[in-house]
Design an enzyme around this catalytic site. Sequence first.
Site, short mmCIF file in Angstrom:
data_model
loop_
_atom_site.label_atom_id
_atom_site.label_comp_id
_atom_site.label_asym_id
_atom_site.label_seq_id
_atom_site.Cartn_x
_atom_site.Cartn_y
_atom_site.Cartn_z
N SER A 12 0.98 -1.38 0.27
CA SER A 12 0.42 -0.26 -0.19
C SER A 12 1.54 1.40 -0.05
O SER A 12 2.08 1.74 1.36
CB SER A 12 -0.86 0.28 1.46
OG SER A 12 -1.46 1.31 1.59
N HIS A 37 -1.11 -1.46 -4.17
CA HIS A 37 -2.03 -0.82 -3.40
C HIS A 37 -2.84 0.55 -3.48
O HIS A 37 -1.88 1.31 -2.58
CB HIS A 37 -2.52 -2.15 -2.11
CG HIS A 37 -3.54 -1.72 -1.09
ND1 HIS A 37 -4.96 -2.71 -2.00
CD2 HIS A 37 -4.39 -0.64 -0.43
CE1 HIS A 37 -5.90 -2.54 -0.60
NE2 HIS A 37 -5.35 -1.10 -0.11
N ASP A 39 -4.51 3.84 -1.89
CA ASP A 39 -5.89 3.12 -0.38
C ASP A 39 -6.60 4.94 -0.98
O ASP A 39 -5.70 6.18 -0.78
CB ASP A 39 -5.28 3.50 0.53
CG ASP A 39 -5.16 2.06 1.38
OD1 ASP A 39 -5.77 1.10 1.76
OD2 ASP A 39 -4.20 1.50 1.86
N MET A 41 -9.16 7.70 0.11
CA MET A 41 -9.67 8.09 1.35
C MET A 41 -10.76 9.55 0.81
O MET A 41 -10.00 9.71 0.80
CB MET A 41 -9.47 8.37 2.56
CG MET A 41 -8.29 6.92 2.59
SD MET A 41 -7.73 6.49 4.62
CE MET A 41 -6.59 5.37 4.15
N HIS A 70 -8.54 0.42 -3.60
CA HIS A 70 -8.73 0.35 -2.66
C HIS A 70 -10.10 1.59 -2.00
O HIS A 70 -9.34 2.93 -1.57
CB HIS A 70 -8.24 -0.35 -1.28
CG HIS A 70 -8.86 -0.16 0.33
ND1 HIS A 70 -8.69 -0.38 1.45
CD2 HIS A 70 -10.43 -0.11 0.48
CE1 HIS A 70 -9.42 -1.07 2.05
NE2 HIS A 70 -10.68 -0.49 1.78
N MET A 72 -12.27 4.49 0.00
CA MET A 72 -12.91 3.75 0.90
C MET A 72 -13.74 5.33 1.24
O MET A 72 -13.64 6.65 1.37
CB MET A 72 -11.94 3.91 1.67
CG MET A 72 -11.28 2.49 2.84
SD MET A 72 -9.91 2.88 3.28
CE MET A 72 -8.74 2.87 2.59
N MET A 141 -10.20 -6.37 6.45
CA MET A 141 -9.99 -5.82 6.59
C MET A 141 -9.14 -5.53 8.33
O MET A 141 -9.98 -6.33 8.53
CB MET A 141 -10.77 -4.47 6.74
CG MET A 141 -11.45 -3.51 5.30
SD MET A 141 -9.43 -2.86 4.69
CE MET A 141 -9.19 -1.58 5.91
N ASP A 185 -5.81 -6.46 4.87
CA ASP A 185 -5.74 -5.62 5.13
C ASP A 185 -5.72 -4.58 5.68
O ASP A 185 -6.91 -4.83 6.25
CB ASP A 185 -6.34 -4.67 3.83
CG ASP A 185 -5.77 -3.22 3.35
OD1 ASP A 185 -4.54 -2.75 4.21
OD2 ASP A 185 -6.85 -2.41 2.60
C1 DX5 Z 1 -6.02 0.98 5.56
C2 DX5 Z 1 -5.97 0.21 4.15
C3 DX5 Z 1 -4.65 -0.06 4.21
C4 DX5 Z 1 -3.07 0.02 4.99
C5 DX5 Z 1 -2.67 -0.64 5.29
O1 DX5 Z 1 -7.41 1.78 5.41
O2 DX5 Z 1 -6.83 0.49 3.92
O3 DX5 Z 1 -4.42 -0.18 3.18
O4 DX5 Z 1 -3.06 1.65 4.08
O5 DX5 Z 1 -1.06 -0.07 5.93
P1 DX5 Z 1 -0.69 -0.94 7.65
O6 DX5 Z 1 0.38 -2.17 6.18
O7 DX5 Z 1 0.28 -0.07 7.40
O8 DX5 Z 1 -2.03 -1.67 8.01
ZN ZN Z 2 -6.28 -0.27 1.93
#
Ligand code: DX5
Ligand code: ZN
Length: 234
Positions: A12, A37, A39, A41, A70, A72, A141, A185
Site C-alpha cells: 500500500s 495497493h 488507498d 479515502m 481500494h 473508502m 480488513m 489489509d
Molecule cells: C487502511 C488501509 C490499508 C493500510 C495498510 O485503511 O486500507 O491499506 O494502508 O497499511 P498498514 O500495512 O500500515 O496497516
Molecule cells: Zn487498503
Amino acid sequence: MIINKPALITPSILSANFAKLGEEIKQVTNAGADWIHIDVMDNHYVPNLTIGPMICKTVRAITTTPLDVHLMVENVDSLIPEFAKSGADIITFHPETSKHIDRTISLIKESKCKAGIALNPTTGLHYLDYVMDKIDVILIMSVNPGFGGQTFLPISISKIIEARRKIDIWENNTKTKKSIILQVDGGVNVNNISKIRSAGANAFVSGSAIFESINYKETIDTMRTEITKSDNLK
Ligand code: DX5
Ligand code: ZN
C-alpha cells in the site's frame, strides 16, 4: 487449511514517501510487488483524506504492475469510472458505501476492472452470499479503515478462515474456473503473515511494514519465505 494458491504481495503506497512517489513505486515493483495497493479515502466514509484519480493516473504512467484501488469513499459509484479511466485494474469497495451492491459491481465490470468487496472488522461475511459469482476479490480488513500503521486485529484470523471456507465451498459447488482472491489489509507484517496465510489468505496488503523498512526487497522476500514456511507445515 491447505492453500495451494500463489500468494500476492500488494504494498500500500499510503505509507510511501509522496515527495518521491515515482521512485518508491519503482523500488517496490523491483522488490517484487505483485500489485500496487492504492488507498482512496474521502474524509466522509473514513476520517482521512488521501488519493484521487489524478495520482492513480500518474502511477499508471510509470508502471505496468496492476493497480489495486481500494475505495473508502461515500457515493462510491460516482468515482468508479474515473478510477477505471485512470488505470485501475482492480477496484474494491465497501458494501456500506453502495446503495445497490449488485449495480456497483456491474459498474466496475463494465469499466473492465476486476471487482472486490471489502469487509470491515465488524462487517459480516453475509454480504458475500449473493455476489460470489460476480466478484474477483474479497478483502478482509484487519484494522478499522482510515489509517496505515495500525495493529492487526487478532479476531480477523477466524474471519479469514471462514471466508476461505466460503470461497472453497463456492468454488467446489460451482466447479468454476474462477478463483476468488482472499486479500487481507491492515497491520500485516513479517511476523504475522504466516498465520494470516495459514488462515487462508492469498493476497497481502502491507503499507508501513514495507515502506518503513530499510530494504523493501528484503522485507518482501522475508514475507514470501514466511508464507512458504507456513505452506510447508501443511
Ligand atoms: C487502511 C488501509 C490499508 C493500510 C495498510 O485503511 O486500507 O491499506 O494502508 O497499511 P498498514 O500495512 O500500515 O496497516
Ligand atoms: Zn487498503
